[in-house]
Design a protein around this motif. Structure first.
Motif, PDB file in Angstrom:
ATOM      1  N   VAL A 269      67.576  31.940 116.377  1.00 38.00           N
ATOM      2  CA  VAL A 269      67.624  32.805 117.557  1.00 38.00           C
ATOM      3  C   VAL A 269      66.948  32.076 118.694  1.00 38.00           C
ATOM      4  O   VAL A 269      65.848  31.514 118.531  1.00 38.00           O
ATOM      5  N   GLU A 270      67.599  32.069 119.834  1.00 41.74           N
ATOM      6  CA  GLU A 270      67.091  31.367 121.005  1.00 41.74           C
ATOM      7  C   GLU A 270      66.947  32.350 122.150  1.00 41.74           C
ATOM      8  O   GLU A 270      67.872  33.112 122.445  1.00 41.74           O
ATOM      9  N   ALA A 271      65.775  32.336 122.766  1.00 38.33           N
ATOM     10  CA  ALA A 271      65.543  33.192 123.929  1.00 38.33           C
ATOM     11  C   ALA A 271      65.999  32.469 125.184  1.00 38.33           C
ATOM     12  O   ALA A 271      65.973  31.239 125.247  1.00 38.33           O
ATOM     13  N   ALA A 272      66.410  33.226 126.178  1.00 43.44           N
ATOM     14  CA  ALA A 272      66.875  32.635 127.426  1.00 43.44           C
ATOM     15  C   ALA A 272      65.773  31.792 128.042  1.00 43.44           C
ATOM     16  O   ALA A 272      64.611  32.187 128.077  1.00 43.44           O
ATOM     17  N   GLY A 273      66.131  30.586 128.484  1.00 41.71           N
ATOM     18  CA  GLY A 273      65.166  29.710 129.135  1.00 41.71           C
ATOM     19  C   GLY A 273      64.330  28.894 128.187  1.00 41.71           C
ATOM     20  O   GLY A 273      63.453  28.130 128.619  1.00 41.71           O
TER      21      GLY A 273
ATOM     22  N   MET B  59      55.196  31.542 115.712  1.00 44.75           N
ATOM     23  CA  MET B  59      54.444  31.905 114.513  1.00 44.75           C
ATOM     24  C   MET B  59      55.335  32.710 113.585  1.00 44.75           C
ATOM     25  O   MET B  59      55.966  33.669 114.000  1.00 44.75           O
ATOM     26  N   ARG B  60      55.373  32.334 112.329  1.00 42.59           N
ATOM     27  CA  ARG B  60      56.253  33.009 111.384  1.00 42.59           C
ATOM     28  C   ARG B  60      55.696  34.370 111.024  1.00 42.59           C
ATOM     29  O   ARG B  60      54.541  34.519 110.668  1.00 42.59           O
ATOM     30  N   LYS B  61      56.559  35.398 111.098  1.00 45.11           N
ATOM     31  CA  LYS B  61      56.157  36.761 110.795  1.00 45.11           C
ATOM     32  C   LYS B  61      56.432  37.073 109.332  1.00 45.11           C
ATOM     33  O   LYS B  61      57.227  36.431 108.670  1.00 45.11           O
ATOM     34  N   LEU B  62      55.777  38.146 108.853  1.00 41.55           N
ATOM     35  CA  LEU B  62      56.108  38.653 107.536  1.00 41.55           C
ATOM     36  C   LEU B  62      57.536  39.151 107.568  1.00 41.55           C
ATOM     37  O   LEU B  62      57.909  39.960 108.397  1.00 41.55           O
ATOM     38  N   ARG B  63      58.377  38.687 106.688  1.00 45.91           N
ATOM     39  CA  ARG B  63      59.791  38.955 106.767  1.00 45.91           C
ATOM     40  C   ARG B  63      60.203  40.112 105.871  1.00 45.91           C
ATOM     41  O   ARG B  63      59.496  40.497 104.955  1.00 45.91           O
ATOM     42  N   ILE B  64      61.358  40.678 106.135  1.00 43.12           N
ATOM     43  CA  ILE B  64      61.951  41.668 105.253  1.00 43.12           C
ATOM     44  C   ILE B  64      62.656  40.924 104.134  1.00 43.12           C
ATOM     45  O   ILE B  64      63.505  40.081 104.379  1.00 43.12           O
ATOM     46  N   ALA B  65      62.335  41.204 102.908  1.00 45.11           N
ATOM     47  CA  ALA B  65      62.940  40.488 101.790  1.00 45.11           C
ATOM     48  C   ALA B  65      63.001  41.391 100.575  1.00 45.11           C
ATOM     49  O   ALA B  65      62.139  42.229 100.361  1.00 45.11           O
ATOM     50  N   MET B  66      64.046  41.233  99.763  1.00 44.94           N
ATOM     51  CA  MET B  66      64.186  42.022  98.559  1.00 44.94           C
ATOM     52  C   MET B  66      63.177  41.577  97.508  1.00 44.94           C
ATOM     53  O   MET B  66      62.687  42.375  96.731  1.00 44.94           O
ATOM     54  N   LYS B  67      62.844  40.303  97.481  1.00 41.53           N
ATOM     55  CA  LYS B  67      61.883  39.773  96.524  1.00 41.53           C
ATOM     56  C   LYS B  67      60.896  38.892  97.288  1.00 41.53           C
ATOM     57  O   LYS B  67      61.193  37.760  97.616  1.00 41.53           O
ATOM     58  N   PRO B  68      59.694  39.411  97.587  1.00 39.48           N
ATOM     59  CA  PRO B  68      58.732  38.624  98.350  1.00 39.48           C
ATOM     60  C   PRO B  68      58.397  37.310  97.653  1.00 39.48           C
ATOM     61  O   PRO B  68      58.316  37.241  96.422  1.00 39.48           O
ATOM     62  N   THR B  69      58.189  36.274  98.444  1.00 40.56           N
ATOM     63  CA  THR B  69      57.864  34.953  97.926  1.00 40.56           C
ATOM     64  C   THR B  69      56.386  34.662  98.140  1.00 40.56           C
ATOM     65  O   THR B  69      55.888  34.791  99.260  1.00 40.56           O
ATOM     66  N   ILE B  70      55.718  34.254  97.079  1.00 41.29           N
ATOM     67  CA  ILE B  70      54.293  33.957  97.137  1.00 41.29           C
ATOM     68  C   ILE B  70      54.081  32.476  96.847  1.00 41.29           C
ATOM     69  O   ILE B  70      54.608  31.940  95.865  1.00 41.29           O
ATOM     70  N   LEU B  71      53.306  31.831  97.694  1.00 44.07           N
ATOM     71  CA  LEU B  71      52.977  30.423  97.524  1.00 44.07           C
ATOM     72  C   LEU B  71      51.641  30.302  96.803  1.00 44.07           C
ATOM     73  O   LEU B  71      50.626  30.831  97.267  1.00 44.07           O
TER      74      LEU B  71
ATOM     75  N   ARG C 154      61.001  34.527 114.229  1.00 44.62           N
ATOM     76  CA  ARG C 154      60.490  33.210 114.641  1.00 44.62           C
ATOM     77  C   ARG C 154      61.504  32.541 115.555  1.00 44.62           C
ATOM     78  O   ARG C 154      62.251  31.657 115.135  1.00 44.62           O
ATOM     79  N   PRO C 155      61.550  32.936 116.828  1.00 49.52           N
ATOM     80  CA  PRO C 155      62.528  32.349 117.762  1.00 49.52           C
ATOM     81  C   PRO C 155      62.391  30.830 117.839  1.00 49.52           C
ATOM     82  O   PRO C 155      61.287  30.285 117.871  1.00 49.52           O
ATOM     83  N   GLY C 156      63.532  30.154 117.816  1.00 50.44           N
ATOM     84  CA  GLY C 156      63.535  28.701 117.903  1.00 50.44           C
ATOM     85  C   GLY C 156      63.431  27.997 116.564  1.00 50.44           C
ATOM     86  O   GLY C 156      63.642  26.784 116.484  1.00 50.44           O
ATOM     87  N   HIS C 157      63.122  28.745 115.502  1.00 49.30           N
ATOM     88  CA  HIS C 157      63.022  28.144 114.171  1.00 49.30           C
ATOM     89  C   HIS C 157      64.378  28.188 113.491  1.00 49.30           C
ATOM     90  O   HIS C 157      65.057  29.213 113.504  1.00 49.30           O
TER      91      HIS C 157
END
Length: 233
Positions: free
Chosen positions: A228-232, A1-13, A172-175
Motif C-alpha cells: 500500500v502506497e500513500a500519496a506523495g 512500523m509493523r502493526k499487530l496484524r489480523i491473522a487466523m493463526k498468530p505467529t510467534i518468534l 505498514r504502508p510502503g512495506h
C-alpha cells in the motif's frame, strides 16, 4: 512500523540460543494453535522479522552477541509487536532492565510451559485492544473494530476477506508483503487454493479505491507481492 496484524493463526518468534528450549516451547505453541519461528540469535531474529509478519516475540536475555535487552529495544524501534523476555535471571533489577528495554512481560527459567502460554494469551488480549485503533492513510480511515472504511464522508463496508487484506497491507504502508505472507495472514496456513484468489481480491480493492480517492494505492511488486502506497510517498 509493523502493526499487530489480523491473522487466523498468530505467529510467534522464539529467540534463544538453547535448542532444547526452542524445541520445547515450539512444540507447546503449536499444540496451542500458534505458528512458530525459531532464531538462535538476535541477528537472526531481526532477519526473520524483516522477512515476514510476526505477532509476538519470546526473547531470551542471555545470548551471545546481541542480548535480549538489545534485541527488545530494536524491536521496539521498528516493529509494533509485544515482547516477552525469557531468562534465568529473576532479581528485581533484571526485571526492571527488561521493562525499561520495552518488554511486555517477563518469565523466569525454569518455567512451566503452561505459564508462558497464559502470559502470551494475556499479552495478546492487551494488544488486541490497541490494534483496534483506526489506521489513517491520506483521506482513508480504516476502523478494525467496526470492520468499516471511511473515504472522505463515505463509509464502505467491505467483504470480510477484502477488509482483512486491506488491514494487513495498510498496517505498514510502503512495506512489500509477499503473496504467501498475505495468503497466510488472510486465509490461513492451511489454505489449499492458489494465488488467483488473492489477485481477485487485490483487483476488487483497487477498483473500489480508484473510484473514490488517489491518496491510497495498492502497488504490485513484480515477482514478489503487493504494498500500500500513500500519496506523495
Amino acid at each position: 512500523m509493523r502493526k499487530l496484524r489480523i491473522a487466523m493463526k498468530p505467529t510467534i518468534l522464539l529467540v534463544d540460543d538453547d535448542k532444547n528450549i526452542l524445541h520445547l516451547v515450539n512444540k507447546q505453541l503449536k499444540q496451542a494453535g500458534y505458528a512458530a519461528l525459531e532464531a538462535a540469535s538476535g541477528e537472526e531474529a531481526l532477519r526473520l522479522l524483516d522477512a515476514q509478519p510476526v505477532d509476538l516475540a519470546v526473547v531470551d536475555v542471555m545470548m551471545p552477541g546481541m542480548t535480549g535487552y538489545d534485541l527488545t529495544r530494536r524491536i521496539r524501534e521498528n516493529y509494533d509487536i509485544p515482547v516477552i523476555l525469557l531468562t534465568a535471571k529473576g532479581e528485581i533489577r533484571d526485571k526492571e532492565a527488561g521493562f525499561l528495554a520495552g518488554s511486555d512481560d517477563y518469565v523466569v527459567k525454569p518455567f512451566d510451559p503452561r505459564e508462558l502460554l497464559f502470559r502470551i494469551h494475556a499479552v495478546f488480549r492487551r494488544y488486541q485492544k490497541q490494534s483496534q485503533q483506526p489506521i489513517r492513510i491520506g483521506d482513508v480511515v480504516i476502523h478494525p473494530a467496526g470492520f468499516e472504511v471511511q473515504v472522505n464522508n463515505q463509509t464502505l463496508m467491505l467483504p470480510l476477506k477484502e477488509f482483512e487484506l486491506l488491514v494487513c497491507l495498510a498496517s505498514r504502508p510502503g512495506h512489500v508483503f509477499t503473496r504467501s505472507q498475505l495468503i497466510e495472514s488472510v486465509w490461513g496456513m492451511d489454505y489449499m487454493g492458489d494465488e488467483r484468489t488473492l489477485n481477485v481480491h487485490i483487483k476488487r480493492l483497487r477498483d473500489r479505491f480508484s473510484e473514490l480517492t488517489d491518496s491510497l494505492a495498492i502497488r504490485t511488486v513484480r515477482g514478489v507481492g503487493y504494498l500500500v502506497e500513500a500519496a506523495g510517498s
